[in-house]
Motif scaffolding. Structure first.
Motif, short mmCIF file in Angstrom:
data_model
loop_
_atom_site.label_atom_id
_atom_site.label_comp_id
_atom_site.label_asym_id
_atom_site.label_seq_id
_atom_site.Cartn_x
_atom_site.Cartn_y
_atom_site.Cartn_z
N ARG A 70 -102.84 11.95 -93.97
CA ARG A 70 -101.70 12.64 -93.35
C ARG A 70 -102.28 14.17 -92.76
O ARG A 70 -101.94 14.38 -91.58
N GLN A 71 -103.22 14.64 -93.20
CA GLN A 71 -103.76 15.93 -92.90
C GLN A 71 -104.50 15.55 -91.70
O GLN A 71 -104.86 16.49 -90.92
N LEU A 82 -99.84 5.40 -91.45
CA LEU A 82 -100.77 5.87 -92.38
C LEU A 82 -100.88 4.90 -93.50
O LEU A 82 -101.87 4.60 -94.04
N ASN A 129 -102.29 11.22 -98.71
CA ASN A 129 -102.04 12.74 -98.23
C ASN A 129 -103.15 13.09 -97.41
O ASN A 129 -102.98 13.98 -96.49
N ALA A 179 -98.55 10.22 -87.77
CA ALA A 179 -98.37 10.14 -89.05
C ALA A 179 -97.24 9.59 -89.53
O ALA A 179 -96.91 10.20 -90.51
N GLN A 188 -104.48 13.10 -89.70
CA GLN A 188 -103.80 12.46 -88.30
C GLN A 188 -102.82 13.70 -87.60
O GLN A 188 -102.31 14.52 -88.30
#
Length: 479
Positions: free
Chosen positions: A235-236, A248, A232, A243, A238
């Motif tokens: 993900r934030q 990831l 998570n 993403a 990128q």
């Protein structure tokens, strides 16, 4: 041995010897690539805002408290540096278990408390002294956390820029403190220290707002064996187009590899190969770049030439911040080593030149010689500002993850100890200034030669690659 097994053993503090580790991703080793988002910068902005009142408090203790309404004692000067040391040393063992956001929120909260004290009771010596200890504690812990956190979430291509924020924000705080104190007049029926507190409160509140957007480092959750939250965070950090689940997962696997490689290193081997001594000396040069003696020399020379604090102090700090901003993109374009060592060499020569102006007691009352000191001091600050940010970059890159907080805390502690020693021992006179400036200049020249041959160039390297270069003693490459 499977890597998941390695990570489980790390979580149980039962790590195998480093030589038994087999990398399951040799084709992708040291190829972690972030495509940073706005959230990455928001995660760093909270710390950057906290450092502005920190720079103000540091300048306050190094001679720029010209219109304070309380008696300036030695303890009042060094109190902030004591608080800084305590904050850094206490944060080092906690950084592995406490989220970075909590550190930043707590630091910003303490900055606000110190600002409230300055604003509400600017005439009370005991209260102001306590506020300086509180602010120092907040900045010390925030600095350590920022250097570790920024290095872990920064993209390889812009890690120098991310770490540059620490010294840049401190410099902005220095500029604010020097400008308003040097231009303050007794005709203003408002305590100068009250303005100091108001500014600290403003930046503290802004830092708290930004701290809510802080994205934790994926490494923090990997060390806790929490892959879901680590993904998570990735993900934030990128941009959406990069993403994809596959991308990831690849980043997560390589982050795990980095954790295993650095967590399974033996303490004994790490200490033997550590660049600790080099980084201690390197960071200590920042303390000599903005110090009580150089500030006192500038103030005395300014009074002899102009009779008052007019435009000279403003030029003094504008050149300082100009030097810091000049390094903005250099560290990631031309390289850290070339820029910083050229700046260190120029700073050394200028320090010796300033010392030469104090070889005769009559020079202190000479308008011509003091004009030269003013000019040399201003140019000195430009190159000192150019050099300082590289120390933050190198501190974040040099050490393996297991020992990084403790080694960084040691380097930060030495920097503040130098300030404390100088504050307690230096009393401005011709001979003292002559000896101090010559000592600093010669020391910088010697260390320039040492750093030319030992400091590596780490531009566009991953943290693993940078640490490998630091473990090599001789590094002559400059770009």
């Amino acid at each position: 041995m499977a890597k998941d097994t390695e990570l489980e053993m790390i979580c149980r503090n039962d790590t195998p010897p480093a030589q038994e580790y087999i990398d399951p991703f040799p084709q992708r080793r040291n190829r972690i690539v972030y495509h940073p988002t706005v959230k990455q910068w928001m995660a760093l902005l909270s710390g950057a805002l906290i450092f502005v009142p920190g720079g103000m408090s540091m300048a306050f203790g190094l001679g720029w408290n010209l219109h304070t309404h309380i008696h300036t004692t030695m303890q009042l000067r060094y109190s902030w540096f004591i608080g800084f040391i305590v904050g850094a040393l206490l944060a080092a063992p906690l950084i592995k278990t406490v989220p970075k956001r909590l550190f930043m929120l707590f630091g910003a909260f303490l900055v606000i408390i110190g600002g409230i004290i300055f604003t509400s009771v600017p005439y009370n010596y005991t209260a102001i002294l306590a506020a300086r200890y509180i602010n120092g504690f907040a900045i010390g812990s925030a600095t350590l956390v920022f250097l570790v956190h920024a290095s872990e979430i920064a993209a390889t291509e812009n890690r120098g820029l991310c770490l540059w924020l620490e010294q840049n924000s401190m410099t902005v705080g220095i500029v604010i403190q020097v400008v308003y104190t040097s231009q303050w007049t007794s005709q203003v029926y408002f305590a100068a220290d009250r303005l100091h507190g108001i500014i600290a409160i403003i930046f503290g509140v802004l830092a708290i707002c930004c701290a809510h957007f802080t994205v934790e480092s994926p490494i923090y959750f990997i060390r806790q064996c929490d892959d879901v939250r680590a993904l998570n965070c990735l993900r934030q950090l990128q941009r959406p187009e990069y993403a994809s689940p596959q991308a990831l997962q690849m980043l997560l696997d390589e982050q795990k590899t980095y954790v295993v490689e650095t967590e399974t290193v033996e303490w004994r081997d790490t200490l033997i190969q550590s660049p600790m001594l080099r980084l201690l000396l390197y960071r200590s040069m920042v303390a000599f770049g903005f110090s009580l003696p150089m500030n006192e020399a500038m103030k005395v020379a300014n009074l002899v030439v102009l009779g008052d604090y007019e435009w000279q102090p403003i030029v003094f700090v504008i050149l300082r911040v100009g030097g810091t901003f000049s390094s903005l993109y250099m560290f990631d374009v031309t390289g850290r080593k070339l820029v910083s060592l050229v700046a260190l060499l120029c700073t050394a020569v200028l320090s010796i030149a300033i010392g030469g102006e104090y070889d005769d007691e009559l020079n202190v009352v000479s308008e011509h010689h003091m004009s030269v000191v003013c000019v040399l001091s201003q140019v000195f600050q430009f190159f000192a500002g150019l050099f300082a940010p590289s120390s933050s970059v190198y501190l974040s890159e040099a050490f393996p993850m297991k020992l990084k907080p403790f080694f960084i805390a040691g380097c930060l502690t030495l920097q503040q100890v130098i300030h404390i020693i100088v504050i307690c021992t230096f009393h401005f006179n011709t001979y003292a200034m002559y000896m101090y400036a010559l000592f600093v200049g010669i020391l910088m020249l010697i260390l320039f030669v040492v750093f030319v041959s030992t400091m590596p160039e780490t531009r566009k390297t991953t943290l693993v690659e940078a640490q490998i270069r630091f473990r090599t003693l001789l590094n002559f490459k400059c770009c």
